[in-house]
Design an enzyme around this catalytic site. Structure first.
Site, short mmCIF file in Angstrom:
data_model
loop_
_atom_site.label_atom_id
_atom_site.label_comp_id
_atom_site.label_asym_id
_atom_site.label_seq_id
_atom_site.Cartn_x
_atom_site.Cartn_y
_atom_site.Cartn_z
N CYS A 175 0.82 -1.21 0.00
CA CYS A 175 0.00 0.00 0.00
C CYS A 175 0.86 1.26 0.00
O CYS A 175 1.75 1.40 0.83
CB CYS A 175 -0.91 -0.01 1.23
SG CYS A 175 -1.73 1.56 1.52
N CYS A 229 0.32 3.29 3.54
CA CYS A 229 0.69 2.76 4.86
C CYS A 229 2.01 3.39 5.34
O CYS A 229 2.87 3.76 4.53
CB CYS A 229 0.85 1.24 4.80
SG CYS A 229 -0.69 0.33 5.01
N HIS A 278 -4.39 0.24 7.90
CA HIS A 278 -4.83 -0.01 6.53
C HIS A 278 -6.25 -0.58 6.47
O HIS A 278 -6.97 -0.41 5.48
CB HIS A 278 -3.85 -0.99 5.87
CG HIS A 278 -4.13 -1.26 4.43
ND1 HIS A 278 -3.75 -0.39 3.43
CD2 HIS A 278 -4.79 -2.28 3.81
CE1 HIS A 278 -4.14 -0.88 2.26
NE2 HIS A 278 -4.78 -2.02 2.46
N ASN A 287 -13.12 10.30 -1.40
CA ASN A 287 -13.67 9.35 -2.37
C ASN A 287 -13.52 8.00 -1.75
O ASN A 287 -12.40 7.59 -1.46
CB ASN A 287 -12.81 9.35 -3.63
CG ASN A 287 -13.39 10.16 -4.74
OD1 ASN A 287 -14.54 10.58 -4.67
ND2 ASN A 287 -12.59 10.38 -5.76
N GLN A 305 -32.78 12.61 -12.17
CA GLN A 305 -34.08 11.99 -11.89
C GLN A 305 -33.87 10.92 -10.83
O GLN A 305 -32.83 10.28 -10.78
CB GLN A 305 -34.62 11.38 -13.18
CG GLN A 305 -36.00 10.74 -13.08
CD GLN A 305 -35.94 9.27 -12.69
OE1 GLN A 305 -34.90 8.63 -12.76
NE2 GLN A 305 -37.06 8.74 -12.24
P1 H2U Z 1 -8.14 8.36 -4.64
O1 H2U Z 1 -8.63 8.63 -3.25
O2 H2U Z 1 -9.11 8.93 -5.64
O3 H2U Z 1 -7.80 6.96 -4.88
O4 H2U Z 1 -6.81 9.19 -4.81
C1 H2U Z 1 -5.62 8.92 -4.15
C2 H2U Z 1 -4.66 10.03 -4.52
O5 H2U Z 1 -3.36 9.66 -4.11
C3 H2U Z 1 -4.62 10.31 -6.01
O6 H2U Z 1 -5.00 11.64 -6.23
C4 H2U Z 1 -2.43 10.15 -5.05
C5 H2U Z 1 -3.16 10.09 -6.38
O7 H2U Z 1 -2.70 11.12 -7.22
N1 H2U Z 1 -1.23 9.33 -4.99
C6 H2U Z 1 -0.04 9.90 -4.55
O8 H2U Z 1 0.00 11.10 -4.31
N2 H2U Z 1 1.06 9.12 -4.43
C7 H2U Z 1 1.11 7.79 -4.74
O9 H2U Z 1 2.12 7.15 -4.54
C8 H2U Z 1 -0.08 7.14 -5.33
C9 H2U Z 1 -1.32 7.95 -5.35
ZN ZN Z 2 -2.30 1.00 3.74
#
Ligand code: H2U
Ligand code: ZN
Length: 350
Positions: A51, A54, A114, A152, A322
């Site tokens: 991840c 993390c 996580h 999101n 709608q």
């Molecule tokens: P979401 O919540 O829509 O998955 O977006 C996660 C954000 O994390 C996304 O905008 C950023 C992506 O650009 N990101 C990083 O800044 N570094 C990373 O290593 C992966 C994702």
């Molecule tokens: Zn994580």
């Protein structure tokens, strides 16, 4: 025949944005098909070595996250807005119109764990997230006109990672939706001498039919003009323009109501409920915003089960939004659910 909004197609006006929505309640005379799909969820790891959010892990651009143990904020490695670019040079053309913009994007990890989501976190830890939202607003708001704090959640919303996180995008321009809300609230105060959303809250408390949760400082309702099936509007009871205006007591009761609301969401289809949520407070320039009332929107896409979502297509794309299920019926379904998270109830011995 007399008009019955529980049975007859009608339009509702969104007083906050000035948009209309078509409601077709006769189409839900069919039985309720909601069903649960909890069996498909597998328990997650508390730490995932793969991840990028993390603690101690490497992100896509090679940076390593610190060994954080609470809320952690970093600059988005793929920021949609960038600081320190030219601000002049707006096109003079009357058809091909553009505008240079400046801004900053950040990612906020709600917890080092996580496997958690906001409704599964302790109220004290949710409060830490609220405090960081407020600090970020204060810092970025001193530089930018609009700070959009949002989350999101869920793959169905295009969220890339189940690690509990949200985003913050700050910009030197006021985007379209807050601009509409600004205009509508400004007009309402001018015409009726009170802030639109405070009067709205007073009326919702009077009618009770759309309230999901109510505590000393906050109300969560399915708004009268909701577009998404289980859309929610969360509003402080006192007049507060921004997250930074909340008292300590309001922040802790916000943590409490957030947890309760999100537990109801998860319990609806016994699944980790996907949504986009975000805060709308007064813009952060120094104009008069006494017409503004802070609020959060929750836009969940699910309609009938953990996998059946509402599509915004066809008529919605070409004419106007709608819905079939009335906001009142949606509120009733959420209120009737257990206030205890389904994962707690499923634990052995419960
Ligand atoms: P979401 O919540 O829509 O998955 O977006 C996660 C954000 O994390 C996304 O905008 C950023 C992506 O650009 N990101 C990083 O800044 N570094 C990373 O290593 C992966 C994702
Ligand atoms: Zn994580």
């Amino acid at each position: 025949m007399e008009f019955n909004p529980e049975k007859h197609p009608h339009r509702r006006y969104n007083s906050l944005t000035g948009e209309w929505i078509l409601v077709s309640p006769h189409r839900t005379m069919r039985p309720w098909h909601g069903h649960k799909e909890s069996s498909s969820e597998r328990p997650r790891l508390t730490y995932d070595p793969e991840c990028y959010l993390c603690p101690n892990n490497k992100r896509a651009n090679g940076m390593v996250n610190p060994p954080y143990n609470s809320v952690f904020v970093f600059v988005n490695d793929y920021s949609a807005l960038l600081p320190e670019l030219p601000t002049v040079g707006q096109s003079a053309d009357n058809l091909f119109i553009n505008q240079p913009v400046q801004g900053e994007c950040r990612v906020i990890c709600f917890s080092p764990r996580h496997d958690l989501t906001l409704p599964e976190m302790d109220v004290k830890d949710i409060e830490k997230v609220i405090n960081v939202w407020s600090e970020q607003l204060s810092e970025l708001g001193s530089k930018y006109r609009w700070v959009q704090i949002f989350e999101n959640k869920g793959a169905i919303m295009g969220c890339s990672n189940p690690h509990p996180h949200g985003q913050i995008w700050a910009s030197n321009f006021l985007p379209k939706i807050p601009e509409q809300e600004d205009l509508m609230q400004r007009e309402y105060l001018k015409n009726y001498s009170q802030p639109l959303l405070l009067e709205y809250v007073r009326r919702e408390i009077g009618s009770k039919i759309r309230i999901i949760e109510l505590n000393e400082h906050w109300i969560a309702v399915v708004p009268y003009w909701a577009v998404w099936p289980f859309e929610v509007l969360l509003i402080p009871l006192a007049h507060r323009q921004r997250l930074t205006d909340l008292t300590d007591a309001e922040r802790s009761s916000l943590a409490g109501i957030l947890k309760k609301l999100l537990i109801r969401y998860d319990n609806l289809f016994e699944t980790s409920f996907p949504y986009s949520m975000g805060w709308h407070g007064a813009p952060t320039d120094d104009r008069d915003y006494s017409h503004w009332q802070l609020h959060a929107h929750f836009y969940p896409p699910l309609l009938r089960s953990a996998t059946v979502k509402k599509f915004m297509v066809g008529y919605e794309m070409l004419a106007e939004p709608q819905r079939d299920l009335t906001p009142e019926l949606a509120a009733k379904r959420l209120v009737e659910l257990s206030p205890v998270h389904y994962k707690e109830r499923q634990k052995p011995g419960k």
